[in-house]
Design an enzyme around this catalytic site. Structure first.
Site, PDB file in Angstrom:
ATOM      1  N   ASN A   8       0.871  -1.179   0.000  1.00  0.00           N
ATOM      2  CA  ASN A   8       0.000   0.000   0.000  1.00  0.00           C
ATOM      3  C   ASN A   8       0.907   1.227   0.000  1.00  0.00           C
ATOM      4  OD1 ASN A   8      -1.772   2.075   0.486  1.00  0.00           O
ATOM      5  ND2 ASN A   8      -2.357   1.395   2.546  1.00  0.00           N
ATOM      6  N   GLY A 169       2.809   2.280  10.841  1.00  0.00           N
ATOM      7  CA  GLY A 169       3.836   3.310  10.710  1.00  0.00           C
ATOM      8  C   GLY A 169       4.577   3.627  12.004  1.00  0.00           C
TER       9      GLY A 169
HETATM   10  P1  13P Z   1       3.138   0.387   7.582  1.00  0.00           P
HETATM   11  O1  13P Z   1       3.583  -0.953   7.014  1.00  0.00           O
HETATM   12  O2  13P Z   1       3.896   1.550   7.032  1.00  0.00           O
HETATM   13  O3  13P Z   1       3.072   0.333   9.074  1.00  0.00           O
HETATM   14  O4  13P Z   1       1.633   0.600   7.068  1.00  0.00           O
HETATM   15  C1  13P Z   1       0.721  -0.421   7.204  1.00  0.00           C
HETATM   16  C2  13P Z   1      -0.494  -0.062   6.447  1.00  0.00           C
HETATM   17  O5  13P Z   1      -1.219   0.837   6.821  1.00  0.00           O
HETATM   18  C3  13P Z   1      -0.763  -0.820   5.211  1.00  0.00           C
HETATM   19  O6  13P Z   1      -2.052  -0.562   4.744  1.00  0.00           O
END
Ligand code: 13P
Length: 249
Positions: A8, A169
């Protein structure tokens, strides 16, 4: 089931980043991975992303409208994503739920529209850190499944992603036992909602998945793949993640 590793890109990606997609396509062509690979791009990159992927992996969108067409300035319908070459779309991502106040009812309507347009629909669920501390994780996920997965939706059109909001994140992830517990619970909720078809809906884990820990997460029972944010922006790291997936889950 073949695992699904979906990237994503969120609101990232300009023409210059098409290189990254070409690199991933070349890696898949050279040595096809056990997992199915999907990259969910910003709408502006979808058709060019499809060309750059050159049939080696699939391209998806990150959100869609619940309506097919009409006076909804700025919105993009599921049919438009499909027309641009997408085969899947994420709906109800926690960023949409949190920043744009999307409710379960809205998410279900988007999922229905995506399904009608012939897209595989990745419906996201997950608790906040407060809900987790209050011991509400399983109840929150169950309520989101009940509210967001349209009744009668074909299992083949449906993917669920468990993304704890506090893990997105942040570099923080639940323990493997916690992931196993939530995924097992989501499986029961899907069977309750969709009947026996609920047994075959892949349940992805998402939230701070990196090349370093992907293999451990992907080996957890009922984890059918991963939804990868930041790490999917780097072709080499994303490749390590999709190669970490077992042949079947
Ligand atoms: P991260 O892998 O950056 O934590 O994001 C996860 C996410 O929201 C995927 O849709």
């Amino acid at each position: 089931m073949q695992p699904l590793i979906a990237g994503n890109w969120k609101m990232n990606g300009l023409t210059a980043q098409l290189d990254c997609i070409e690199t991933i396509a070349a890696a898949v062509r050279t040595a096809p991975p056990a997992a199915e690979v999907l990259l969910c791009l910003p709408a502006t990159l979808i058709s060019r992303g499809v060309r750059a992927a050159a049939g080696q992996f699939r391209i998806g969108g990150q959100n869609c409208a619940s309506e097919v067409s009409g006076p909804f300035t700025g919105d993009i319908s599921a049919q438009m994503l499909r027309d641009a070459g997408a085969t899947a779309v994420i709906v109800g991502h926690s960023e949409r739920r949190q920043l744009y106040d999307e409710t379960d009812v809205m998410v279900a309507a988007k999922a229905e529209a995506a399904w009608q347009a012939g897209l595989v629909t990745i419906i996201c669920v997950g608790e906040t850190s407060e809900q987790r501390l209050e011991g509400q994780t399983l109840a929150v996920c169950a309520a989101q499944i009940d509210g967001s997965v349209p009744t009668g939706m074909a299992a083949s059109a449906n993917v669920v992603a468990y993304e704890p909001r506090w893990a997105i994140g942040t570099g923080r992830i639940p323990t493997l036992q916690e992931i196993a517990q939530v995924h097992a619970h989501i499986r029961l909720c899907l069977i309750a909602r969709l009947g026996p078809a609920g047994k075959t809906v892949p349940i992805l884990y998402g939230g701070s998945v990196t090349a370093a820990d992907a293999h451990k997460i992907l080996a957890v029972p009922e984890v059918g793949g991963a939804l990868v944010g930041g790490a999917s922006l780097n072709a080499a790291e994303f490749e390590t993640i999709f190669r970490a997936a077992p042949a079947s889950t």
